[in-house]
Design an enzyme around this catalytic site. Structure first.
Site, short mmCIF file in Angstrom:
data_model
loop_
_atom_site.label_atom_id
_atom_site.label_comp_id
_atom_site.label_asym_id
_atom_site.label_seq_id
_atom_site.Cartn_x
_atom_site.Cartn_y
_atom_site.Cartn_z
N ASP A 98 -31.70 -29.09 117.41
CA ASP A 98 -32.48 -27.94 117.85
C ASP A 98 -33.66 -27.79 116.88
O ASP A 98 -33.56 -28.18 115.73
CB ASP A 98 -31.53 -26.72 117.80
CG ASP A 98 -32.19 -25.45 118.25
OD1 ASP A 98 -33.38 -25.47 118.59
OD2 ASP A 98 -31.51 -24.42 118.25
N GLY A 130 -36.37 -22.90 116.78
CA GLY A 130 -36.96 -21.79 117.54
C GLY A 130 -35.95 -20.71 117.91
O GLY A 130 -36.22 -19.52 117.79
N GLY A 149 -34.82 -20.29 126.81
CA GLY A 149 -35.05 -18.90 127.18
C GLY A 149 -34.11 -18.39 128.26
O GLY A 149 -34.42 -17.41 128.94
N ASP A 157 -25.32 -27.67 126.11
CA ASP A 157 -24.65 -27.39 124.85
C ASP A 157 -24.29 -25.92 124.87
O ASP A 157 -24.95 -25.13 125.54
CB ASP A 157 -25.57 -27.64 123.64
CG ASP A 157 -26.53 -26.49 123.42
OD1 ASP A 157 -27.50 -26.36 124.18
OD2 ASP A 157 -26.29 -25.66 122.51
N CYS A 190 -3.56 -30.51 131.15
CA CYS A 190 -4.45 -31.05 130.12
C CYS A 190 -3.76 -32.14 129.30
O CYS A 190 -2.59 -32.02 128.95
CB CYS A 190 -4.90 -29.92 129.19
SG CYS A 190 -5.96 -30.45 127.84
N CYS A 211 -4.87 -33.15 126.24
CA CYS A 211 -5.38 -33.10 124.86
C CYS A 211 -4.22 -33.10 123.86
O CYS A 211 -3.08 -32.81 124.22
CB CYS A 211 -6.27 -31.88 124.66
SG CYS A 211 -5.39 -30.37 124.23
N CYS A 214 -2.18 -29.74 123.86
CA CYS A 214 -1.27 -29.52 125.00
C CYS A 214 -0.14 -30.54 125.05
O CYS A 214 0.92 -30.27 125.60
CB CYS A 214 -2.06 -29.53 126.31
SG CYS A 214 -3.20 -28.14 126.45
N HIS A 218 -8.49 -28.11 122.05
CA HIS A 218 -8.21 -28.01 123.48
C HIS A 218 -9.47 -27.65 124.28
O HIS A 218 -9.77 -28.27 125.30
CB HIS A 218 -7.11 -26.97 123.77
CG HIS A 218 -7.09 -26.61 125.22
ND1 HIS A 218 -6.52 -27.40 126.18
CD2 HIS A 218 -7.67 -25.57 125.88
CE1 HIS A 218 -6.73 -26.88 127.37
NE2 HIS A 218 -7.42 -25.77 127.23
ZN LIG Z 1 -5.27 -29.07 126.12
#
Ligand SMILES: [Zn+2]
Length: 375
Positions: free
Chosen positions: A90, A93, A220, A270, A308, A310, A313, A339
């Site tokens: 970034d 700004g 913006g 993002d 999930c 991940c 989980c 997660h």
């Molecule tokens: Zn998860």
């Protein structure tokens, strides 16, 4: 090295591929935010394992701490923070905007007192480019003025927003000229401003397109405006940007916002939401949001999100996360962040597959229905 290829389209939505100096990025993509050179509470190796291809760093904060001398010693941000894959920075700004009344904006740049030690500082488009050259981010952003939705307690008028947008255009040109002068081998993106006024957004797009930059962002939005206003601009602006260039919607948002952005032609996102919300016990799941602090999870043996894959989980229950949070254990926000980021990255993976197979609309409808169904 920089190139962008659109591999498939459906309506305004696109499946694409960005090729950068340090690797390729499949789009649409969600980029985790690493403001101070760290995605809060998550190891770079965990980000790599979940398939993250690009993360953000912040010019403003890294300029103040650790400062350019340290970053120069490391040859840039990649080696300093142990992240070998692409980085986007970034321009500063938005952080200047966050300082509010403590910053003084002029044609030259933005004067403010350092929030770290009170030093008087002036950030200009040229200095932002010089800092980003030291950071050596694969994608640098132009220095812009993020136009506030409200000024002194009232909604900013068209004249004020127009003046701000036009200064951002002059800063875009100064950013571009300095970027070239510094022989930066990376890519510079421009930022569309214009507040909630479609006509100003279109003027900004036309002028930025004449600079022929490698990519364009929509700035913006998500600056305090009502949700319906944000949705109006997100539906209006992205598909009006040059079709051959990547489009990046800055600082947005919820999983639903991402799907709306993709439908409108956005390629990159993002947002701090997955990590910030995680630290407040807010987990995003396929079947709605889960507030782990709620007493109903005290004895719940189910994983946070049964759909999930991940590491959180796969191994832990809602009851355990609830317990860790109650005890203030640092593992609680770490597991929740892991997660939430995995969820965002995985939604994008599913979106890319749906776009490649021409079934994005059906996917978006099913996703929305699942999210509303609840846990
Ligand atoms: Zn998860």
């Amino acid at each position: 090295m920089f190139s962008f290829a659109v591999l498939a389209t459906q309506g305004h939505a696109r499946r694409g591929r960005l090729t950068l100096n340090r690797g390729t990025v499949e789009t649409p993509v969600f980029m985790p935010v690493g403001t101070y050179g760290s995605v809060k509470g998550v190891m770079p190796s965990s980000l790599e394992a979940m398939g993250v291809e690009i993360i953000l760093g912040n010019t403003f904060h890294l300029w103040l701490r650790p400062g350019l001398d340290v970053l120069r010693r490391f040859g840039g941000l990649h080696r300093f923070e142990g992240w070998p894959r692409p980085l986007l920075t970034d321009s500063g700004g938005f952080q200047v905007w966050s300082l509010g009344a403590n910053a003084k904006v002029s044609e030259e740049g933005v004067a403010f007192a350092s929030p770290v030690n009170g030093d008087k500082l002036l950030l200009t488009p040229e200095l932002s480019m010089q800092i980003q050259r030291v950071l050596d981010s694969d994608i640098a952003m132009q220095f812009d003025e993020c136009t506030a939705y409200q000024v002194e307690g009232r909604v900013a008028g068209e004249d004020e927003v127009c003046r701000s947008m036009q200064m951002s255009l002059r800063w875009a040109k100064r950013s571009r000229d300095e970027f070239i002068r510094l022989e930066n081998p990376n890519a510079l993106f421009g930022i569309v401003q214009g507040g909630m006024f479609e006509v100003l957004r279109e003027e900004s797009i036309a002028a930025l397109a004449r600079l022929d930059l490698p990519g364009y962002a929509i700035g913006g939005v998500s600056v305090g405006e009502p949700k319906a206003e944000m949705q109006r601009i997100v539906a209006h602006t992205p598909h009006r940007l040059p079709a051959a260039k990547p489009r990046y919607l800055m600082g947005v948002g919820t999983p639903e916002d991402l799907l709306e952005g993709i439908a409108a032609g956005v390629d990159m996102f993002d947002c701090v939401m997955p990590t910030r919300n995680a630290r407040n016990g807010h987990l995003f799941t396929r079947f709605g949001d889960l507030r782990i602090r709620n007493a109903r999870y005290k004895e719940d043996e189910a994983p946070p999100d049964p759909s999930c894959a991940c590491p959180t989980c796969a191994r832990f229950s809602r009851a355990y996360l609830h317990h860790l949070d109650r005890c203030g254990e640092m593992l609680a926000p770490m597991l929740a962040s892991l997660h939430n980021l995995h969820f965002y990255v995985d939604v994008m993976r599913q979106v890319r597959a749906a776009l490649a197979e021409g079934r994005f609309d059906a996917f978006a409808a099913q996703f929305s229905a699942d999210r509303q169904r609840g846990l």
